[in-house]
Write a protein that holds these residues in place. Sequence first.
Motif, PDB file in Angstrom:
ATOM      1  N   TYR A  92       0.738  -1.172   0.022  1.00 53.26           N
ATOM      2  CA  TYR A  92      -0.116  -0.055   0.154  1.00 53.26           C
ATOM      3  C   TYR A  92       0.924   1.385  -0.038  1.00 53.26           C
ATOM      4  O   TYR A  92       0.444   2.141  -0.780  1.00 53.26           O
ATOM      5  N   PRO A  93       1.921   1.197   0.624  1.00 54.31           N
ATOM      6  CA  PRO A  93       2.609   2.608   0.777  1.00 54.31           C
ATOM      7  C   PRO A  93       3.097   2.791  -0.563  1.00 54.31           C
ATOM      8  O   PRO A  93       3.494   4.124  -0.876  1.00 54.31           O
ATOM      9  N   GLN A  94       3.595   1.987  -1.391  1.00 52.04           N
ATOM     10  CA  GLN A  94       4.135   2.292  -2.693  1.00 52.04           C
ATOM     11  C   GLN A  94       2.983   2.319  -3.739  1.00 52.04           C
ATOM     12  O   GLN A  94       3.417   3.119  -4.762  1.00 52.04           O
ATOM     13  N   LYS A  95       1.908   1.488  -3.640  1.00 56.52           N
ATOM     14  CA  LYS A  95       0.940   1.407  -4.768  1.00 56.52           C
ATOM     15  C   LYS A  95      -0.295   1.878  -4.040  1.00 56.52           C
ATOM     16  O   LYS A  95      -1.276   1.053  -4.498  1.00 56.52           O
ATOM     17  N   ALA A  96      -0.516   3.029  -3.506  1.00 61.03           N
ATOM     18  CA  ALA A  96      -1.751   3.136  -2.843  1.00 61.03           C
ATOM     19  C   ALA A  96      -2.908   3.383  -3.871  1.00 61.03           C
ATOM     20  O   ALA A  96      -4.131   3.271  -3.713  1.00 61.03           O
ATOM     21  N   GLN A  97      -2.429   3.801  -5.249  1.00 65.66           N
ATOM     22  CA  GLN A  97      -3.604   4.160  -6.342  1.00 65.66           C
ATOM     23  C   GLN A  97      -4.271   2.766  -6.860  1.00 65.66           C
ATOM     24  O   GLN A  97      -5.303   2.831  -7.258  1.00 65.66           O
ATOM     25  N   ASP A  98      -3.566   1.805  -6.710  1.00 61.61           N
ATOM     26  CA  ASP A  98      -4.105   0.564  -7.051  1.00 61.61           C
ATOM     27  C   ASP A  98      -5.333   0.069  -6.173  1.00 61.61           C
ATOM     28  O   ASP A  98      -5.826  -1.030  -6.460  1.00 61.61           O
ATOM     29  N   PHE A  99      -5.292   0.702  -4.857  1.00 58.19           N
ATOM     30  CA  PHE A  99      -6.456   0.329  -3.914  1.00 58.19           C
ATOM     31  C   PHE A  99      -7.501   1.114  -3.894  1.00 58.19           C
ATOM     32  O   PHE A  99      -8.438   1.064  -3.195  1.00 58.19           O
ATOM     33  N   GLU A 100      -7.526   2.308  -4.703  1.00 61.50           N
ATOM     34  CA  GLU A 100      -8.637   3.379  -4.722  1.00 61.50           C
ATOM     35  C   GLU A 100      -9.748   2.671  -4.886  1.00 61.50           C
ATOM     36  O   GLU A 100     -10.930   3.245  -4.267  1.00 61.50           O
ATOM     37  N   HIS A 101     -10.050   1.868  -5.759  1.00 59.28           N
ATOM     38  CA  HIS A 101     -11.609   1.186  -5.969  1.00 59.28           C
ATOM     39  C   HIS A 101     -11.987   0.642  -4.767  1.00 59.28           C
ATOM     40  O   HIS A 101     -13.091   0.622  -4.249  1.00 59.28           O
ATOM     41  N   LEU A 102     -11.193  -0.094  -4.145  1.00 60.29           N
ATOM     42  CA  LEU A 102     -11.533  -0.670  -2.844  1.00 60.29           C
ATOM     43  C   LEU A 102     -11.929   0.415  -1.817  1.00 60.29           C
ATOM     44  O   LEU A 102     -12.860   0.165  -0.988  1.00 60.29           O
ATOM     45  N   GLU A 103     -11.284   1.273  -1.473  1.00 59.10           N
ATOM     46  CA  GLU A 103     -11.257   2.441  -0.759  1.00 59.10           C
ATOM     47  C   GLU A 103     -12.931   2.842  -1.055  1.00 59.10           C
ATOM     48  O   GLU A 103     -13.677   3.298  -0.122  1.00 59.10           O
ATOM     49  N   ARG A 104     -13.228   3.185  -2.057  1.00 57.62           N
ATOM     50  CA  ARG A 104     -14.647   3.902  -2.704  1.00 57.62           C
ATOM     51  C   ARG A 104     -15.586   2.639  -2.328  1.00 57.62           C
ATOM     52  O   ARG A 104     -16.711   3.082  -1.883  1.00 57.62           O
ATOM     53  N   ALA A 105     -15.327   1.452  -2.653  1.00 59.51           N
ATOM     54  CA  ALA A 105     -16.285   0.590  -2.157  1.00 59.51           C
ATOM     55  C   ALA A 105     -16.712   0.490  -0.858  1.00 59.51           C
ATOM     56  O   ALA A 105     -17.762   0.203  -0.246  1.00 59.51           O
ATOM     57  N   TYR A 106     -15.635   0.621  -0.045  1.00 59.30           N
ATOM     58  CA  TYR A 106     -15.711   0.545   1.519  1.00 59.30           C
ATOM     59  C   TYR A 106     -16.557   1.733   1.805  1.00 59.30           C
ATOM     60  O   TYR A 106     -17.650   1.634   2.724  1.00 59.30           O
ATOM     61  N   GLN A 107     -16.341   3.045   1.311  1.00 57.67           N
ATOM     62  CA  GLN A 107     -17.140   4.168   1.709  1.00 57.67           C
ATOM     63  C   GLN A 107     -18.541   4.038   1.603  1.00 57.67           C
ATOM     64  O   GLN A 107     -19.434   4.426   2.322  1.00 57.67           O
ATOM     65  N   SER A 108     -18.882   3.498   0.186  1.00 60.83           N
ATOM     66  CA  SER A 108     -20.026   3.294  -0.187  1.00 60.83           C
ATOM     67  C   SER A 108     -20.767   2.141   0.676  1.00 60.83           C
ATOM     68  O   SER A 108     -22.074   2.163   1.027  1.00 60.83           O
ATOM     69  N   TRP A 109     -19.932   1.093   1.023  1.00 63.30           N
ATOM     70  CA  TRP A 109     -20.548   0.209   2.043  1.00 63.30           C
ATOM     71  C   TRP A 109     -20.956   0.590   3.347  1.00 63.30           C
ATOM     72  O   TRP A 109     -22.007   0.393   3.976  1.00 63.30           O
ATOM     73  N   MET A 110     -20.008   1.729   3.930  1.00 68.28           N
ATOM     74  CA  MET A 110     -20.500   2.144   5.234  1.00 68.28           C
ATOM     75  C   MET A 110     -21.652   3.230   5.232  1.00 68.28           C
ATOM     76  O   MET A 110     -22.435   3.172   5.973  1.00 68.28           O
ATOM     77  N   ALA A 111     -21.932   4.068   4.007  1.00 68.26           N
ATOM     78  CA  ALA A 111     -22.969   4.722   3.986  1.00 68.26           C
ATOM     79  C   ALA A 111     -24.279   3.740   3.818  1.00 68.26           C
ATOM     80  O   ALA A 111     -25.290   4.082   4.516  1.00 68.26           O
ATOM     81  N   GLY A 112     -24.178   2.528   3.173  1.00 63.93           N
ATOM     82  CA  GLY A 112     -25.399   1.749   3.098  1.00 63.93           C
ATOM     83  C   GLY A 112     -25.482   1.087   4.347  1.00 63.93           C
ATOM     84  O   GLY A 112     -26.832   1.067   4.949  1.00 63.93           O
ATOM     85  N   ASN A 113     -24.770   0.860   5.409  1.00 62.80           N
ATOM     86  CA  ASN A 113     -24.895   0.327   6.666  1.00 62.80           C
ATOM     87  C   ASN A 113     -25.456   1.386   7.542  1.00 62.80           C
ATOM     88  O   ASN A 113     -26.494   1.022   8.261  1.00 62.80           O
ATOM     89  N   ARG A 114     -25.171   2.673   7.470  1.00 55.93           N
ATOM     90  CA  ARG A 114     -25.866   3.749   8.118  1.00 55.93           C
ATOM     91  C   ARG A 114     -27.394   3.804   7.916  1.00 55.93           C
ATOM     92  O   ARG A 114     -28.125   3.791   8.829  1.00 55.93           O
ATOM     93  N   SER A 115     -27.556   3.601   6.490  1.00 55.57           N
ATOM     94  CA  SER A 115     -28.983   3.782   6.380  1.00 55.57           C
ATOM     95  C   SER A 115     -29.760   2.535   6.804  1.00 55.57           C
ATOM     96  O   SER A 115     -30.998   2.697   7.186  1.00 55.57           O
ATOM     97  N   ALA A 116     -29.219   1.380   6.344  1.00 59.79           N
ATOM     98  CA  ALA A 116     -29.940   0.173   6.986  1.00 59.79           C
ATOM     99  C   ALA A 116     -29.999   0.031   8.391  1.00 59.79           C
ATOM    100  O   ALA A 116     -31.099  -0.575   8.821  1.00 59.79           O
ATOM    101  N   ALA A 117     -28.948   0.374   9.207  1.00 59.89           N
ATOM    102  CA  ALA A 117     -29.092   0.581  10.906  1.00 59.89           C
ATOM    103  C   ALA A 117     -30.096   1.304  11.046  1.00 59.89           C
ATOM    104  O   ALA A 117     -30.903   0.995  12.175  1.00 59.89           O
ATOM    105  N   ALA A 118     -30.496   2.603  10.704  1.00 56.85           N
ATOM    106  CA  ALA A 118     -31.185   3.584  10.732  1.00 56.85           C
ATOM    107  C   ALA A 118     -32.865   3.061  10.634  1.00 56.85           C
ATOM    108  O   ALA A 118     -33.689   3.099  11.342  1.00 56.85           O
ATOM    109  N   THR A 119     -32.947   2.260   9.691  1.00 52.39           N
ATOM    110  CA  THR A 119     -34.231   1.493   9.282  1.00 52.39           C
ATOM    111  C   THR A 119     -34.694   0.611  10.000  1.00 52.39           C
ATOM    112  O   THR A 119     -35.743   0.511  10.643  1.00 52.39           O
TER     113      THR A 119
END
Length: 598
Positions: free
Chosen positions: A472-499
Motif C-alpha cells: 500500500y505505501p508504494q501503490k496506494a493508487q491500486d487500491f482506490e477502488h477498494l476504498e470507494r467500495a468501502y465508503q459506499s458500504w459504510m454509507a449503506g450500513n448507516r441507512s440500513a441500521a437507521a431503518t
Amino acid sequence: MWFLQVEKRMWACIGGTGKMNKGGEMLARQETIFVWATLPPRTTGERGMFWSSVCSRILLHLLTALWLLALLVSPGATAQSERQWSVLLITVDNLRPDRMSAYGYEKETTPYLKSFAQESAVFDHAFSTSAWTAPGIVSLVTGYYPPVHAQWGRFSFYDKEMTAALRVLAERGYEIFGQSIRGPSHQDFGFENSLVRGPDSLENFIAERINNEQPFFAWAHIRDVHLPYAPSDLNAARFGASSQTSEGIEAVRNHKVILRHPERAEVEFKHAGKIEFSTDDVPVIRALYDGEVADVDERLRRNLEWMRETGLLDRTIVIISADHGEELFDHGWVGHASTGYDGKLYDELIHIPLIVRVPDKALSGRFSALVQGVDLMPTVFDILGVDASGMEPAMQGVSFLPVMKGEQEAVRDYVFTQTTLKGWTTPKEEIPIRVASVRSSTHKLIWFPTDEGTRVEGYDLSRDPDELDNIYPQKAQDFEHLERAYQSWMAGNRSAAATLVLGGAEQRIGNMAQAALGKAGLVAAVNEWLAIQTMGDTWGLEPDVFYQHEPYAERWREVQRRAAAIVAKAMACSAQNGTLRSSDTTQPRRVELWQCDA
C-alpha cells in the motif's frame, strides 16, 4: 387444473387426442392433468373437425400457461410447496477450509465431508463478516452486516421488535431452533427454541426431528475445533501430535485464552499467561488443530448419515460453514480475536467453508464465486421460495442461487469485514475500535487502529495470497477502488441500521401506548421505554453512529421525545391513581389526546 369455460357441454382434451363417451362427450387424460372446456352443442358430423380445432386452441392456452408458470415460479418455490424442506445450519467454530481435505488439503482431515461435498454446492471463496463468533453468526442468520445488526458481544442486544429473517420463516410455519439463544448477541432475532445444551445437542435434536414432519430452521454450533486443541488420542496420533510437549504446546492443549501481549491487557478471564512459542511448536500445534478437524468430520459423518438412514436428510437443506477462521502462526500467533486479544482480518481468520446440500442434489457443484456470510439467508429464502420483499431493511446479502444454477458466475465484487480487537472479551469502551477490511478476488485493504493512528495495509492477492508483502505505501493508487467500495458500504450500513432501529423503536412506541392506555399500565410502558434506550446504547457503540447523522438524528430525537412523553403522562396519571384514556381511539399514539380519569 386449468378450466376454460365456453358454454354448456363438457369436453376434455390432452395431447391433441380425444375419446367419446357414451353421451357423445369428448374425454381424454394424460397422467393427472385434465383440461375441461364447456362447448356449444354440435351435430355429430361436426364433432371431429370441431374437436380438432378446439384441442389445438386449448393446448395452446395450456402450453402458454405452463411457460408463464415456469418463468414465475422458481425451482425452490416448487420444492417448498411439494416438500416443505427444512434447513439445518451447522457452523464449526474457527474451521479453516485450507485445513480440510474437502477443500484440497493434502492431509485427510475430512474424508466424510469430502464425500458429502460431491452431492453439494461447494464454495471455494466464502468469507465471514468478522473474525470471531457473535458478529459472524448473526450475519449468517440475519443477512445483515455487523455495523447494521451491531452484535458485538456482552454489551449488545438485538430487539425482538426489529426485522429478522428468522421471524419471516416462523410466519411461514417453520419452527426455529438455535444453539445459544439467550444472553447478549444471541437473543431476540428469531430463535424461538433452544437446542438442548451439552456435547450431544446436535444428536439430540436430530433424534427429536426424525418423526416430526413440521419444517424447521435450526442452527447447531460445534465448538470442538476451538481452543484448547485437545483432539481424540486416535487423531492426535494420526497427525503426529501425541507425544511432543513444551510450554507452548501444553498451553494450546489446556487453555482457551492465550494472549499475545498479556502485559498490555486488563484481563477479565483466565488465560495461559505469558507464553513463548518456539518454531518446533508450530507443526505440532497445527497437527493438534488437524486432529480436532478430523474429530468433527467423524461427528458430522455419524449425524448426517443417521439423517440419511432415517429420511430426514431427504427433506432438509444442510449447510456446513463456520463463524470465522483461525490463525495458526500465519501472522505470528495462534487463535483469533477472542482468544488472543489480537484482532486481525487476514484471510486465515475470515475465509470459511461453505457447503450447501439441497435434498434433490440438483444444485451441486464447485464454485469459485466470491460469497459472504450475509448472502446465506437470501439464498435460503430463494431456494425455499420465501418472499423477503417485506423486510425493512432488506437483507444486505445477495442470493447465490443463480451461481448454483449456473445462471451467473458471480454475485458480488467485494467482501467487507470488521472485528473488535478482543472479540467477546472486548471492554465496552473499546467496542467502537475496529479493524476493518475490504477484499476483491485480487486485492485487499486492511485498516488497523493503533496508538499513532490508522495503519493501512494493502495486498495483491494474485501475487501474494499469504498477505505478507504490504504494498500500500508504494501503490496506494491500486487500491482506490477498494476504498470507494468501502465508503459506499459504510454509507449503506448507516441507512440500513437507521431503518432497522427506527422501525423497532416505532413498534416499541406502539407497545408503550397500548400498555399505558390498557391494563398493563405504567410498568409495562417503562419496560418498553427501556428497550428503546437499550437500542440507543447498542447502536451507539458503532464507530459510525447512525443517529449522529441527518436525517436519522432528527428522527431518533423524535422517537425519544414521544417515548418520554408517554412515560411522563403515564407516571403523572399513576400518581393520581387514575386511568389513562384517549379522546380519539383511532389515534392512540397521540399523547396530547390522552386524558387521566382520576
